[in-house]
Design a protein around this motif. Structure first.
Motif, PDB file in Angstrom:
ATOM      1  N   GLU A   1       0.968  -1.279  -0.093  1.00 23.88           N
ATOM      2  CA  GLU A   1       0.102  -0.051  -0.097  1.00 23.88           C
ATOM      3  C   GLU A   1       0.916   1.204  -0.016  1.00 23.88           C
ATOM      4  OE1 GLU A   1      -3.462   2.178   2.596  1.00 23.88           O
ATOM      5  OE2 GLU A   1      -3.228  -0.064   2.825  1.00 23.88           O
ATOM      6  N   GLY A   2       0.802   2.161  -0.914  1.00 23.79           N
ATOM      7  CA  GLY A   2       1.416   3.339  -1.149  1.00 23.79           C
ATOM      8  C   GLY A   2       2.437   3.449  -2.296  1.00 23.79           C
TER       9      GLY A   2
ATOM     10  N   ASN B   1       3.125   3.416  -6.125  1.00 22.75           N
ATOM     11  CA  ASN B   1       2.516   3.686  -7.033  1.00 22.75           C
ATOM     12  C   ASN B   1       3.289   3.746  -8.531  1.00 22.75           C
ATOM     13  OD1 ASN B   1       3.993   6.147  -7.156  1.00 22.75           O
ATOM     14  ND2 ASN B   1       2.438   7.528  -6.721  1.00 22.75           N
TER      15      ASN B   1
ATOM     16  N   LYS C   1       6.507   6.344  -4.375  1.00 24.47           N
ATOM     17  CA  LYS C   1       5.478   6.135  -3.519  1.00 24.47           C
ATOM     18  C   LYS C   1       4.220   7.504  -3.700  1.00 24.47           C
ATOM     19  CE  LYS C   1       7.405   9.064   0.041  1.00 24.47           C
ATOM     20  NZ  LYS C   1       6.265  10.060   0.431  1.00 24.47           N
TER      21      LYS C   1
ATOM     22  N   GLU D   1       2.370   9.031   1.791  1.00 25.44           N
ATOM     23  CA  GLU D   1       2.900   7.846   2.594  1.00 25.44           C
ATOM     24  C   GLU D   1       4.242   8.130   3.061  1.00 25.44           C
ATOM     25  OE1 GLU D   1       1.397   4.990   3.133  1.00 25.44           O
ATOM     26  OE2 GLU D   1      -0.314   5.467   2.297  1.00 25.44           O
TER      27      GLU D   1
END
Length: 140
Positions: free
Chosen positions: A49-50, A52, A65, A69
């Motif tokens: 998660e976070g 990209n 990221k 984050e």
């Protein structure tokens, strides 16, 4: 296995150096989880998660990221995914023929045009690429 990290001028991007060849030659950029499905490592990184963006270089992996984050929370799981991948012996791509190596267009040029193209390629390789690589990227 010891993986080094290197800050880039972009605070949302961190460069990971596994101490071995990643692509060897060329680059590959993953901007979404759908694109990352071609590579088990990129898919694992997008599962954090976070994260990209994932970018493979000849001997490094750059991870981007989301702005909200914090690297303090992301760095350990990213390092674990990279280490797990390289120690498992898995291929970088699900389909070995799926890697896109960067490089120059190998068109045929003659006369003055050939000289100009050669000079441009030399400038790209000696000045531009190294500068862009400091930010964790590459150019095609």
């Amino acid at each position: 296995m010891f993986i080094q990290t290197e800050a880039t001028p972009n605070p949302e991007v961190l460069k990971f150096l596994p101490g071995k060849a990643v692509l060897g030659e060329g680059t590959r950029d993953f901007r979404s989880p759908d694109e990352a499905s071609a590579s088990p490592l990129a898919a694992d990184l997008f599962g954090i998660e976070g994260v990209n963006r994932v970018f493979y270089g000849p001997d490094f992996i750059t991870v981007g990221k989301q702005a909200d984050e914090d690297w303090a929370h992301l760095k350990a799981p990213i390092l674990a995914s990279i280490m797990d991948h390289f120690t498992s012996g898995q291929p970088l791509f699900a389909d070995a023929g799926d890697s896109e190596a960067g490089g120059h267009d190998e068109g045929v040029y003659e006369g003055d045009t050939a000289q100009i193209v050669a000079e441009i390629k030399d400038l790209l390789d000696t000045r531009i690429r190294p500068a862009v690589a400091q930010d964790g990227g590459d150019i095609l």
